[in-house]
Design a protein around this motif. Structure first.
Motif, PDB file in Angstrom:
ATOM      1  N   VAL A 158       4.423  19.343   8.188  1.00  0.00           N
ATOM      2  CA  VAL A 158       3.871  18.234   7.400  1.00  0.00           C
ATOM      3  C   VAL A 158       3.937  16.958   8.234  1.00  0.00           C
ATOM      4  N   LYS A 159       2.819  16.338   8.468  1.00  0.00           N
ATOM      5  CA  LYS A 159       2.748  15.109   9.250  1.00  0.00           C
ATOM      6  C   LYS A 159       2.630  13.908   8.308  1.00  0.00           C
ATOM      7  N   GLY A 160       3.721  13.159   8.156  1.00  0.00           N
ATOM      8  CA  GLY A 160       3.709  12.006   7.267  1.00  0.00           C
ATOM      9  C   GLY A 160       3.350  10.727   8.009  1.00  0.00           C
ATOM     10  N   PRO A 161       3.105   9.637   7.272  1.00  0.00           N
ATOM     11  CA  PRO A 161       3.149   9.551   5.803  1.00  0.00           C
ATOM     12  C   PRO A 161       1.960  10.262   5.156  1.00  0.00           C
ATOM     13  N   LEU A 162       2.133  10.605   3.880  1.00  0.00           N
ATOM     14  CA  LEU A 162       1.119  11.340   3.150  1.00  0.00           C
ATOM     15  C   LEU A 162       0.383  10.412   2.187  1.00  0.00           C
TER      16      LEU A 162
END
Length: 353
Positions: A158-162
């Motif tokens: 998961v590559k944040g920010p979302l």
């Protein structure tokens, strides 16, 4: 100094309580039953707390009987040895943040997220049990996804920010679990065709899998989605999440997401139940001598009996990291878990805050 969060002085000879208790702002519950208290209001407080706990206990027992009887109740009681540590945003050097766009307000306004570290999915059929438990939560507490929808992601992917946003069906692209990248409008059309084929083959009205949830998007001009920092849609509730962040046997840390078009409290209740179930499964997996590599199959699976050996209690506590949901200007909308969250499972889990 340590500040107590619970006080048990039941069945003593207390006629009054010391005024110093007023200096314990973090005290959450007190068991005062069985004391000759002069102030009858305090006695009522004790009875009220006991009544709430009794109601919770009966509800748990009813659900456990429904799920499989005394065996599962014994396993659930054993979860009391678990420790669940909450890492607050201020203690985390790089907290995950979700930005909610104004457009979700009219489509699917409620979202709650958190990070859960330390899960064990490698041994045996742990992944299958995990996915099966998620399916069961969707059927029960989520009311077949009409009340809420769960999505679980591998945090490392998961590559944040979302950003929690909405997109028109022709613009929303996702790579659904087990499928190739597709636009949302084409995915729904494809699922509708598959549903009709299912009905013809089985000669009945009921369908299974994602096909059961197509009607939940009827009449919507835009669809909700969770988008990562690279612009990739990782979740399309209430239909599917993405192959990009799929849970695998190598997954150790999770990003958990619950969305609803009904209420924020439902999101929190479902998240509480999800974390409790993962904690149970984690303990069972660590104490179960399973052999074989198992499968990463994403289909619904029924888990076999789990052999629990209480002598193998080498588990490290799961760590829950708070995740903030903010508006596009950075103003806080939701923080989970807050001080009042995870309280309903306090009799099964010890929450270290």
């Amino acid at each position: 100094a340590l500040v107590p969060q619970s006080l048990d002085v039941a069945n003593n000879r207390l006629s009054a309580l010391p005024a110093a208790l007023a200096d314990c702002p973090r005290l959450k519950d007190a068991n005062l039953r069985g004391n000759p208290l002069r102030d009858r209001r305090l006695e009522k407080m004790g009875r009220a707390e006991g009544g709430r706990e009794e109601t919770r206990r009966r509800k748990r027992e009813k659900q456990q009987k429904k799920d499989g009887g005394d065996g599962e109740r014994d396993e659930a009681e054993a979860v009391g040895k678990l420790l669940l540590k909450v890492l607050h945003v201020g203690d985390n050097p790089a907290p995950m943040v979700v930005r909610a766009s104004p457009g979700v307000r009219d489509v699917r306004p409620y979202i709650v997220c958190c990070v859960l570290r330390g899960v064990q999915l490698r041994p045996g059929n742990a992944v299958r049990r995990f996915l099966s438990a998620q399916t069961k939560l969707h059927e029960d507490i989520c009311e077949k996804r009409t009340a809420a929808t769960i999505a679980t992601h591998d945090l490392q992917l998961v590559k944040g920010p979302l950003t929690y946003s909405v997109l028109p069906p022709a613009e929303l692209k996702i790579t659904p679990l087990g499928r190739k990248e597709i636009k949302a409008k084409d995915l729904l059309r494809q699922l509708q065709v598959e549903a009709e084929e299912q009905r013809k083959q089985k000669k009945r009205q009921n369908v299974s899998g994602l096909h059961k949830y197509l009607q939940l998007l009827d009449g919507k001009d835009s669809y909700p989605c969770l988008v990562d920092a690279e612009g990739v849609v990782i979740s399309f509730p209430p239909i599917t999440n993405s192959e990009k962040t799929k849970i695998r046997k190598t997954t150790r840390d999770l990003f958990l997401e619950v969305t609803s078009d009904t209420s924020l409290q439902i999101c929190k209740d479902v998240m509480d139940a999800l974390i409790l179930k993962i904690a149970e499964l984690n303990r069972f997996t660590l104490e179960n001598k399973e052999e074989g590599s198992g499968s990463d199959d994403e289909s619904d699976a029924l888990s076999g009996p789990v052999s629990v050996n209480p002598s193998q209690n080498t588990q490290q506590p799961l760590v829950v990291e708070q995740v903030r949901v903010v508006d596009m200007d950075g103003n806080l909308k939701v923080l989970y878990p807050s001080k009042t969250d995870l309280a309903t499972v306090s009799s099964l889990l010890t929450v270290i805050r």
